[in-house]
Design an enzyme around this catalytic site. Structure first.
Site, mmCIF file in Angstrom:
data_model
loop_
_atom_site.group_PDB
_atom_site.id
_atom_site.type_symbol
_atom_site.label_atom_id
_atom_site.label_comp_id
_atom_site.label_asym_id
_atom_site.label_seq_id
_atom_site.Cartn_x
_atom_site.Cartn_y
_atom_site.Cartn_z
ATOM 1 N N ASN A 178 13.428 25.577 30.490
ATOM 2 C CA ASN A 178 12.168 25.866 29.648
ATOM 3 C C ASN A 178 11.447 23.889 29.980
ATOM 4 O O ASN A 178 10.618 24.356 31.396
ATOM 5 C CB ASN A 178 11.677 25.749 28.511
ATOM 6 C CG ASN A 178 10.536 27.016 28.233
ATOM 7 O OD1 ASN A 178 11.053 27.722 29.537
ATOM 8 N ND2 ASN A 178 10.470 27.517 26.995
ATOM 9 N N VAL A 179 12.065 23.430 30.000
ATOM 10 C CA VAL A 179 11.185 21.504 29.485
ATOM 11 C C VAL A 179 11.523 21.358 30.937
ATOM 12 O O VAL A 179 10.721 20.273 32.404
ATOM 13 C CB VAL A 179 11.440 20.719 28.726
ATOM 14 C CG1 VAL A 179 10.878 19.353 28.992
ATOM 15 C CG2 VAL A 179 10.988 21.487 27.511
ATOM 16 N N ILE B 237 0.954 15.031 23.269
ATOM 17 C CA ILE B 237 0.041 13.983 22.532
ATOM 18 C C ILE B 237 1.010 12.325 23.009
ATOM 19 O O ILE B 237 1.717 12.277 22.445
ATOM 20 C CB ILE B 237 -0.038 14.527 21.834
ATOM 21 C CG1 ILE B 237 -1.125 15.704 21.170
ATOM 22 C CG2 ILE B 237 -1.266 13.218 20.942
ATOM 23 C CD1 ILE B 237 -0.927 16.438 19.960
ATOM 24 N N GLY C 241 6.991 30.456 22.766
ATOM 25 C CA GLY C 241 7.867 29.546 23.557
ATOM 26 C C GLY C 241 7.701 28.062 22.590
ATOM 27 O O GLY C 241 8.004 27.307 23.405
ATOM 28 N N GLU D 284 11.467 26.441 17.731
ATOM 29 C CA GLU D 284 12.870 25.575 18.364
ATOM 30 C C GLU D 284 13.315 26.672 17.944
ATOM 31 O O GLU D 284 13.328 28.564 17.998
ATOM 32 C CB GLU D 284 12.952 24.454 16.670
ATOM 33 C CG GLU D 284 11.983 23.942 16.886
ATOM 34 C CD GLU D 284 12.296 22.719 17.979
ATOM 35 O OE1 GLU D 284 13.228 22.682 18.596
ATOM 36 O OE2 GLU D 284 11.458 22.595 18.572
ATOM 37 N N LYS E 159 9.745 14.262 13.436
ATOM 38 C CA LYS E 159 8.537 13.740 13.933
ATOM 39 C C LYS E 159 8.310 12.692 12.896
ATOM 40 O O LYS E 159 7.763 11.642 13.663
ATOM 41 C CB LYS E 159 7.610 14.378 14.284
ATOM 42 C CG LYS E 159 8.369 15.849 15.200
ATOM 43 C CD LYS E 159 7.398 17.298 15.590
ATOM 44 C CE LYS E 159 7.853 17.833 16.817
ATOM 45 N NZ LYS E 159 7.111 19.386 16.454
HETATM 46 N N1 HSE Z 1 8.638 23.711 18.134
HETATM 47 C C1 HSE Z 1 8.330 22.562 18.415
HETATM 48 C C2 HSE Z 1 6.395 23.397 17.225
HETATM 49 C C3 HSE Z 1 7.892 22.571 19.623
HETATM 50 O O1 HSE Z 1 6.775 24.391 16.778
HETATM 51 O O2 HSE Z 1 5.512 22.062 17.423
HETATM 52 C C4 HSE Z 1 8.823 20.817 19.796
HETATM 53 O O3 HSE Z 1 9.333 19.976 18.984
#
Ligand code: HSE
Length: 424
Positions: A13-14, A134, A185, A188, A203
């Site tokens: 996808n990315v 972001i 989408g 994860e 994160k």
């Molecule tokens: N699965 C992550 C989310 C997206 O739902 O924020 C990518 O980091």
């Protein structure tokens, strides 16, 4: 000027979106970087799964990228830890800069990867690893160096924010809302990472490390997700004027830091309460900046691709070792115990409807110095006693809740959720 040739690790996808946006934005890119950018090769496991890819682009041979001296920068958009880590290390060691969208890789192996980049005089950038579109990594690394950022509170997982929004707005069941997030989408490959808070933990480990210039390791980030959150608590919170959000926080106090992820009550007039759906938002607080909020799409292929491309162009535009590459500014800091953090708390006790129960709950809190701000009682088989405390020490509130939970009238483990404060 001859084209800058880039490589892709992965063409899902990315990866496909990166290729598409690079081609679509060719004129703008040439203006910014002074020359064209061309995707030279993309590593995939099975070319048959990417029928739309241009002929000759895909390869299953990693050495083709690693050994191609004309490729100076590679975007890692394949995810996973191995063989991704080995590939990224090999690329850095062969003198190529790498841009990665992989939060788990960065949160677990950032130190090793940065050391390799430093040693070989190349760049490692990772904007897409946190909050997709972001530009929070760039802001923290490049714009906030003297801002004294001491606190970050963010909604950094789109899937869980989407699920919570759906449940509140439409009364959708948890499983249906999760399935919808997957179909769009956002989730994860294994959505357990989203709903347990593991994705958000990676994160916030990354954000805490760059904000506080110290290495906050993933295993240090205490995390709880929304998988054990009861809908009744979301409803009680709404009745009291609060949204329930999965909040990732990183706090520096003096020479100590802590990062954590937990469901939290957020007052309706707090900016994070208004962040709905798969949107993410990050609130940065610092002495000189007061409050800066960044909000936008935190998940999705094309959204993530914009961040990958931002990093690719930053590498191409700052050939050699970028000034942000050096991490000599990293230092050791103590850890701030979660039990010492203070905030108001939401407590929910599921208890038998008997005389004296409320008094014992209040006493357990009072004995530990926690003061009650609001009480609501609702019938729910037995009763739910919902309490909002004034500001209190987390350890004291958790001890009081545990003490009540051990009493005979308690029908289930008490729920303890911090209330996010605006000005703390
Ligand atoms: N699965 C992550 C989310 C997206 O739902 O924020 C990518 O980091």
């Amino acid at each position: 000027m001859s084209a800058t040739r880039i490589g892709l690790l992965g063409y899902g996808n990315v990866g496909a979106a990166v290729h598409r946006l690079l081609d679509g934005g060719a004129a703008a890119i040439e203006r910014v970087t002074g020359g064209p950018v061309q995707v030279a090769a993309a590593l995939v496991r099975d070319p048959g799964r990417h029928p739309a890819a241009p002929g000759g682009l895909l390869t299953t041979d990693f050495a083709r990228l690693r050994d191609d001296a004309s490729i100076s920068v590679v975007a890692e958009v394949m995810g996973g830890i191995e063989p991704t880590r080995a590939h990224v290390l090999a690329l850095l060691r062969s003198g190529k800069s790498v841009v990665s969208a992989n939060k788990q890789l960065l949160a677990r192996h950032g130190e090793e990867l940065f050391d390799a980049a430093e040693e070989h005089g190349v760049q490692l950038r990772f904007e897409a690893s946190v909050c997709a579109a972001i530009p929070v990594v760039k802001v923290l690394r490049e714009s906030m160096i003297v801002s004294g950022v001491h606190r970050i509170d963010g909604i950094v997982n789109g899937t869980t924010n989407f699920i919570l929004s759906r449940m509140v707005q439409t009364g959708a069941a948890y499983a249906d809302a999760l399935a919808e997030a997957q179909a769009l989408g956002y989730a994860e490959a294994d959505p357990t990472e989203d709903v347990t808070g593991a994705d958000a933990a990676a994160k916030i480990a990354i954000l805490a490390s760059i904000a506080f210039h110290t290495r906050v390791r993933l295993e240090e980030v205490e995390h709880a997700g929304i998988d054990r959150l009861d809908l009744s608590d979301v409803e009680h919170a709404a009745e009291l004027g609060y949204a329930t959000k999965l909040i990732a926080s990183a706090i520096q106090s003096g020479s100590a830091v802590v990062a954590r992820v937990h469901p939290c009550l957020v007052a309706r007039d707090h900016p994070l309460a208004a962040v709905e759906g798969a949107f993410n938002a990050v609130m940065l607080r610092g002495e000189s900046i007061r409050e800066v909020i960044l909000e936008g799409p935190g998940a999705g292929g094309e959204e993530t691709a914009t961040a990958v491309i931002g990093d690719l162009l930053a590498v191409i535009g700052t050939r050699g070792t970028g000034f942000l590459q050096h991490d000599g500014y990293f230092r050791g800091l103590d850890r701030l115990p979660v039990r010492e953090l203070e905030s108001p708390f939401y407590l929910r006790f599921d208890v038998e409807d008997e005389p004296g129960v409320l008094a014992q709950v209040a006493q357990a809190l009072a004995e530990r110095g926690a003061s009650v701000a609001q009480v609501v009682q609702r019938s729910a088989g037995g009763v739910h006693i919902v309490i909002l405390t004034h500001r209190a020490r987390e350890g004291a509130v958790r001890d009081a809740a545990a003490a009540v939970g051990a009493l005979g009238f308690s029908r289930s483990e008490p729920v303890v959720l911090p209330v996010l404060e605006r000005g703390a």
